[in-house]
Design an enzyme around this catalytic site. Structure first.
Site, mmCIF file in Angstrom:
data_model
loop_
_atom_site.group_PDB
_atom_site.id
_atom_site.type_symbol
_atom_site.label_atom_id
_atom_site.label_comp_id
_atom_site.label_asym_id
_atom_site.label_seq_id
_atom_site.Cartn_x
_atom_site.Cartn_y
_atom_site.Cartn_z
ATOM 1 N N HIS A 180 0.871 -1.186 0.000
ATOM 2 C CA HIS A 180 0.000 0.000 0.000
ATOM 3 C C HIS A 180 0.905 1.233 0.000
ATOM 4 O O HIS A 180 1.968 1.208 0.629
ATOM 5 C CB HIS A 180 -0.847 0.073 1.288
ATOM 6 C CG HIS A 180 -2.105 -0.730 1.285
ATOM 7 N ND1 HIS A 180 -2.524 -1.424 2.403
ATOM 8 C CD2 HIS A 180 -3.063 -0.914 0.339
ATOM 9 C CE1 HIS A 180 -3.687 -2.019 2.127
ATOM 10 N NE2 HIS A 180 -4.027 -1.738 0.889
ATOM 11 N N CYS A 274 -1.974 2.579 9.247
ATOM 12 C CA CYS A 274 -3.032 1.669 8.790
ATOM 13 C C CYS A 274 -4.239 1.707 9.722
ATOM 14 O O CYS A 274 -5.365 1.476 9.280
ATOM 15 C CB CYS A 274 -2.528 0.227 8.746
ATOM 16 S SG CYS A 274 -1.297 -0.099 7.505
HETATM 17 N N1 ARG Z 1 -3.844 -7.281 6.428
HETATM 18 C C1 ARG Z 1 -4.216 -6.030 5.837
HETATM 19 C C2 ARG Z 1 -4.239 -6.183 4.333
HETATM 20 O O1 ARG Z 1 -3.377 -6.836 3.815
HETATM 21 C C3 ARG Z 1 -3.298 -4.943 6.263
HETATM 22 C C4 ARG Z 1 -3.717 -3.586 5.784
HETATM 23 C C5 ARG Z 1 -2.747 -2.506 6.134
HETATM 24 N N2 ARG Z 1 -3.299 -1.238 5.908
HETATM 25 C C6 ARG Z 1 -2.681 -0.206 5.318
HETATM 26 N N3 ARG Z 1 -3.297 0.929 5.263
HETATM 27 N N4 ARG Z 1 -1.502 -0.334 4.774
HETATM 28 O O2 ARG Z 1 -5.100 -5.670 3.663
#
Ligand code: ARG
Length: 281
Positions: A180, A274
């Site tokens: 991300h 996150c």
């Molecule tokens: N386990 C989640 C996923 O893979 C983690 C999300 C992390 N969030 C972020 N904003 N980077 O979607």
């Protein structure tokens, strides 16, 4: 671990904190029961109580810094709902809820959309294209920087530009551990960001160099502990205490880093940012 949260305005220099409103979701149902990114290892046990304590500490720091924190009700069976940044994008009173890439998270989108609606955001729509919210869209100085490559689609970038009436700059992510945008880049204030160049393709690196010639450049070690998954109010920067290079670099540049332990949340591939969706903008 938390370091020195008392605001010290006399030391802010040109850096100014601005009060923010954040949306968070308590990790009451947190676990790693599926794997949709390289951090999620089904063989590594997760301590939910510790995850809750780490989340509570992040929230406490925000409140102590004078920010407002709203919460959305966590839902059973949605262990990643704690990662509120992915719930959508809120800007100028309008909200676009996420359209998740993976089936495991799809149901979160409507729960966030309903929250935006009941909070008075109009309109509160759901993204048509694959779009993981503020995980991949970061607002800085009148534009959204937008990530693509792993989750959010390029078509979503155009959809966001149109819906919010804000220009979007597309950036391509290339490192699966930094899947991300908010794992590879932090907005520090209206002019400055911190980022890890190797997380981006060469064309995106060139864009970032041009737009942000004095960005803070993070090290591989910072990125490897999700240090760039940080939340800045313009002066205080809440981030993983393990990101020691970045903490030193931020201090050097006149910011006030506040280290928190996010080790349990890291097991799902997340850290402070996150867990945090900015909604007051
Ligand atoms: N386990 C989640 C996923 O893979 C983690 C999300 C992390 N969030 C972020 N904003 N980077 O979607």
């Amino acid at each position: 671990m938390t370091v020195d949260v008392a605001p010290r305005p006399e030391q802010t220099g040109s850096r100014r904190p601005r009060a923010r409103t954040y949306l968070m979701c308590r990790p009451d149902h947190f676990e790693v029961s599926y794997s949709i990114n390289p951090w999620m290892d089904l063989g590594v046990p997760v301590d939910r109580e510790r995850a809750i304590a780490q989340w509570e500490e992040i929230r406490r720091v925000y409140l102590e810094l004078g920010h407002q924190v709203e919460t959305v009700e966590p839902a059973a069976g949605l262990p990643d709902m704690v990662f509120a940044a992915n719930g959508g994008i809120v800007h100028g009173g309008r909200a676009m809820a996420a359209h998740f890439t993976h089936d495991e998270r799809k149901a979160e989108g409507e729960l966030y959309r309903r929250w935006f609606e009941q909070a008075g955001m109009t309109p509160a729509v759901t993204a048509t294209n694959l779009n993981e919210g503020e995980g991949d869209f970061l607002y800085v100085g009148g534009r959204f920087l937008a990530g693509t490559g792993f989750r959010t689609s390029l078509a979503a970038h155009a959809e966001v530009a149109e819906f919010f009436g804000v220009p979007v700059t597309s950036l391509t992510l290339v490192d699966p551990r930094l899947y991300h945008l908010d794992t590879a880049l932090t907005v520090l204030n209206d002019e400055t960001i911190a980022y890890y160049p190797a997380a981006f393709d060469p064309a995106s690196q060139e864009i970032l160099r041009t737009l942000f010639p004095d960005a803070v450049i993070a090290t591989e070690a910072d990125a490897a502990v999700l240090g760039l998954n940080a939340v800045s109010d313009g002066y205080h920067v809440v981030l993983s205490a393990a990101a020691t290079d970045l903490i030193a670099a931020l201090r050097e540049r006149g910011f006030h880093p506040i280290g928190v332990d996010t080790s349990e949340l890291n097991k799902a591939g997340g850290s402070a940012k996150c867990c945090t969706l900015e909604i007051g903008r």
